[in-house]
Scaffold this motif. Sequence first.
Motif, mmCIF file in Angstrom:
data_model
loop_
_atom_site.group_PDB
_atom_site.id
_atom_site.type_symbol
_atom_site.label_atom_id
_atom_site.label_comp_id
_atom_site.label_asym_id
_atom_site.label_seq_id
_atom_site.Cartn_x
_atom_site.Cartn_y
_atom_site.Cartn_z
ATOM 1 N N UNK A 73 0.852 -1.191 0.000
ATOM 2 C CA UNK A 73 0.000 0.000 0.000
ATOM 3 C C UNK A 73 0.888 1.241 0.000
ATOM 4 N N UNK A 74 0.354 2.340 -0.520
ATOM 5 C CA UNK A 74 1.076 3.607 -0.540
ATOM 6 C C UNK A 74 0.207 4.663 0.125
ATOM 7 N N UNK A 75 0.775 5.319 1.117
ATOM 8 C CA UNK A 75 0.070 6.379 1.849
ATOM 9 C C UNK A 75 0.940 7.626 1.821
ATOM 10 N N UNK A 76 0.569 8.559 0.913
ATOM 11 C CA UNK A 76 1.328 9.804 0.725
ATOM 12 C C UNK A 76 2.793 9.489 0.399
ATOM 13 N N UNK A 77 3.729 9.816 1.303
ATOM 14 C CA UNK A 77 5.144 9.639 1.028
ATOM 15 C C UNK A 77 5.694 8.318 1.555
ATOM 16 N N UNK A 78 4.824 7.474 2.080
ATOM 17 C CA UNK A 78 5.258 6.218 2.673
ATOM 18 C C UNK A 78 4.705 5.032 1.904
ATOM 19 N N UNK A 79 5.417 3.911 2.010
ATOM 20 C CA UNK A 79 4.963 2.685 1.365
ATOM 21 C C UNK A 79 5.031 1.545 2.372
ATOM 22 N N UNK A 80 3.947 0.789 2.460
ATOM 23 C CA UNK A 80 3.919 -0.415 3.296
ATOM 24 C C UNK A 80 4.415 -1.563 2.434
ATOM 25 N N UNK A 81 5.486 -2.226 2.870
ATOM 26 C CA UNK A 81 6.146 -3.239 2.043
ATOM 27 C C UNK A 81 6.260 -4.563 2.789
ATOM 28 N N UNK A 82 6.121 -5.645 2.057
ATOM 29 C CA UNK A 82 6.225 -6.986 2.641
ATOM 30 C C UNK A 82 7.501 -7.652 2.152
ATOM 31 N N UNK A 83 8.343 -8.087 3.084
ATOM 32 C CA UNK A 83 9.565 -8.800 2.740
ATOM 33 C C UNK A 83 9.202 -10.154 2.140
ATOM 34 N N UNK A 84 9.679 -10.422 0.925
ATOM 35 C CA UNK A 84 9.277 -11.635 0.214
ATOM 36 C C UNK A 84 9.894 -12.895 0.789
ATOM 37 N N UNK A 85 10.895 -12.766 1.637
ATOM 38 C CA UNK A 85 11.492 -13.945 2.266
ATOM 39 C C UNK A 85 10.872 -14.216 3.629
ATOM 40 N N UNK A 86 10.763 -13.156 4.472
ATOM 41 C CA UNK A 86 10.247 -13.343 5.837
ATOM 42 C C UNK A 86 8.752 -13.094 5.959
ATOM 43 N N UNK A 87 8.156 -12.458 4.904
ATOM 44 C CA UNK A 87 6.728 -12.073 4.889
ATOM 45 C C UNK A 87 6.398 -11.035 5.959
ATOM 46 N N UNK A 88 7.434 -10.374 6.495
ATOM 47 C CA UNK A 88 7.231 -9.333 7.503
ATOM 48 C C UNK A 88 6.942 -8.006 6.807
ATOM 49 N N UNK A 89 5.963 -7.249 7.329
ATOM 50 C CA UNK A 89 5.616 -5.953 6.753
ATOM 51 C C UNK A 89 6.393 -4.837 7.432
ATOM 52 N N UNK A 90 6.862 -3.879 6.616
ATOM 53 C CA UNK A 90 7.552 -2.702 7.139
ATOM 54 C C UNK A 90 7.123 -1.494 6.330
ATOM 55 N N UNK A 91 7.266 -0.307 6.939
ATOM 56 C CA UNK A 91 6.928 0.934 6.250
ATOM 57 C C UNK A 91 8.204 1.730 5.990
ATOM 58 N N UNK A 92 8.340 2.213 4.733
ATOM 59 C CA UNK A 92 9.525 2.977 4.330
ATOM 60 C C UNK A 92 9.081 4.249 3.610
ATOM 61 N N UNK A 93 9.966 5.237 3.596
ATOM 62 C CA UNK A 93 9.747 6.409 2.759
ATOM 63 C C UNK A 93 9.868 6.005 1.292
ATOM 64 N N UNK A 94 8.985 6.529 0.470
ATOM 65 C CA UNK A 94 9.059 6.216 -0.960
ATOM 66 C C UNK A 94 10.400 6.599 -1.564
ATOM 67 N N UNK A 95 10.966 7.719 -1.087
ATOM 68 C CA UNK A 95 12.250 8.188 -1.635
ATOM 69 C C UNK A 95 13.404 7.249 -1.303
ATOM 70 N N UNK A 96 13.179 6.342 -0.333
ATOM 71 C CA UNK A 96 14.230 5.400 0.053
ATOM 72 C C UNK A 96 14.132 4.082 -0.701
ATOM 73 N N UNK A 97 13.168 3.976 -1.617
ATOM 74 C CA UNK A 97 12.932 2.714 -2.316
ATOM 75 C C UNK A 97 13.268 2.838 -3.801
ATOM 76 N N UNK A 98 13.629 1.721 -4.388
ATOM 77 C CA UNK A 98 13.862 1.643 -5.823
ATOM 78 C C UNK A 98 13.249 0.343 -6.325
ATOM 79 N N UNK A 99 12.597 0.410 -7.491
ATOM 80 C CA UNK A 99 11.982 -0.778 -8.061
ATOM 81 C C UNK A 99 13.060 -1.776 -8.480
ATOM 82 N N UNK A 100 12.766 -3.081 -8.308
ATOM 83 C CA UNK A 100 13.702 -4.128 -8.701
ATOM 84 C C UNK A 100 12.963 -5.203 -9.486
#
Length: 811
Positions: A73-100
Amino acid sequence: MAAIDQYIERIPNTELQEQIREEVARLTKKKRFGLVYENHLPDNVLMPEVTIRRGTKVALCGNTPNDVYEVQDIEKDNAVCRNLASLEDKTFLLDDLVAVAQRGDVIYPYLKPMDSVENAPDSDLWHTLIEADNYHALQTLTYLYPGMVDCIYIDPPYNKPDSHDWKYNCDYVDGTDAYRHSKWLSMMEARLKIAKKLLNPNDSVLIVTIDELEYHHLGCLLEQMFPEARIQMVSTVINTAGVSRGGEFSRSNEFIYLVQIGSSTPTALPLTNEWRGNTKTEKADRLVWNQLMRAGTNARRIDRQNLFYPLYISKDGKKIVKIGESLPLEIDRKTIVSDENSVVIWPIRSNGDEGNWQIGQDTLKENYAKGYVRLGRFTDKGMAITYLKSGEQEKVENGTYPIKGYREDGSVIEGNSVYDRSWIPGTQWDLPLHNATYHGKQLLNKIIGGRFDFPKSLYAVHDTIRFFVANKPNALILDFFAGSGTTLHAVNLLNKEDGGHRRCIMVTNNEIGEPKEKELRPQGIRPGDEEWEKWGIARYVNWPRTKCSILGEDVNGKPIVGDYITSQTETKLTDRKFTQINFLSADATKKQKKALVTLVNKQKDVKLPTMSDDVPFLMSEDDSYNASILFDVNEAEAWMGALDGNSHITHFYIVAEKDADFKRIKAEVSEVMGQIEETIPVKMPMSDGFKANAAFFKLGFLDKRSVARGRQLQELLPLLWMKAGAIGKCPESITDNYAILPDNRMAILTDEAFFVRFKEDISQHPEIKVVYLITDSQNAYLAMTNELKGKKTFQLYRDYLDNFRINYATK
């Protein structure tokens, strides 16, 4: 295997399940013989150009892209992300992320223009540098040039245990890594698999340089991957001084694997004797042109009166106008005068005495008509004239020394120099020009300063590829471990030498090196930041070198100092070298003479034969000895008679206490022997640059949604330009319904409703060979193609999408 399958079923991530199943299946098929090593997964791909949305796979900027998340999910400048190995959810700044993109994901590359250099506006030849991970660049090139590459030259990382000079999965590999050999092999195998698809299966070569750390592994890998090819290895000296290694022999050489595919063979080339190494040849380096005036005994007019006759030479010194009759002894030669168009030349010795010619008038006329007589320069004594004796004439007539042309005086220009005899050398190379210190590091320092530590010798690369593309003036050459850019530099030099139109594609990453990384990370500077990227090898080393070498100026805008030493040659006349020895008397003992011979032989580029007997002079007809010495000035006449015809002798040592004796004998020997005709390499000022053009691109990746909808034509233009042959300057944009690009030999239809007009315009430009048609309809595409007879057509975007869906999704 049932237990393993059950364990796999327990993994909650279905994508990870499938990847593990594939790896287990691969291991069960693992061969027992041949090259066995652990395969490692390829790097994930960073895609900073792709917009991050819900469902996008991402990684944290500045970290390795192997810890992958999926945006929930994306909320303004933040993104809720799920680790594909551990399945743990974390929130990061969008500016700190890069598509892979992970292994198996479909990705769509494009080329982002970074810079260009145009030093040949009238030429349609353009080289390219692509900043990219070479694995993904190679995938891109399979779309552009499948089976079309003539030569691949690569210098991969040598996997040294004491250095961090390469990365695997974004981490440096060093001697502490237990898997460094298998990682290296896995890295090489993945890239060579793709490279094989690029090589012309009928006639091409793969050239790989390597040192002793991985050469045995590489050899096995090449045999395994190219079973149909002929593979040979060359050992080449790159540093005669050697690189010290603790407790080991110093390293002075490396190895070159030559993988010859189809009919590919090295071309026989005109080479210097340096290519023979220590192997001696019985052939003389050149034909022997003897002095027409006799030397030694029976050399006076009185001795051979019938051989004393005048030659009438044109005043420009380029032609024998007439050969006169023999002059009786009682007639003074001064009574014979020339006409206003010629100069009379007599056989007059250096001391002023009248001599005689070696052959009679009829023989001279016959030889002159065949081009076997050569005129020298006018001097105050007359003119030095040389000719070919019957044995040398036979070498010309039987083809040993083929005639290349004729001089202004009508004499033959024979293939007499070792440079002009074409042959293929052995597998042990030791050439001064291949020294990586002088012609790699120091040469590069002249251009960009000390930005790169271990470049190849420019001439080592030039010479190696020349063996395979000398007869291919339009060859396509690829280097996907391009490093400092030596390969393109070498291709430009080769093109300048022979007027070729060879095109080079270079691929290199933009790694900055571990020391620079440690300096920048504490400052908060991350990969992708301009302050980081400007120090990378593509932008800080390769492109500046490419641009500067083409323009002929260094990074400070000043002319590059120095000359290129080319494979072309020129003939130059130089005087023979004379040395007076005045510290030895004429009655010197045999022991003293032998000591003098030893002393002379210590001089650079001088070689006297061994002295066994007490002789008045020392010389040898063996052309491996280029020096002679006169011990007794009273034997000068006999010495000169012995010297006649031995044109290989270039250094003369005269034992003479009196300067007058030395000068007299020097003049007489010079007259007998004539000047040296040397064939030397042509030099070209580096400041002249090259008549060439080059474009610099960065490989990026597009949002697949936009590509599928046909929204990113502008971004694809460089790829389309390269696929059409990279002819002319890359177009920057297309705004109309279609584009006719004759300078690029291509055309693009963006709206099929304008096909009729498009077809009419194309008919006015027969030089256009490639046509891109943008249409979603396969039937419409086939119908338009049918009306464009003789053109190579591609359907956009289907051709592009299908290629990368196949190449990237399937491993």
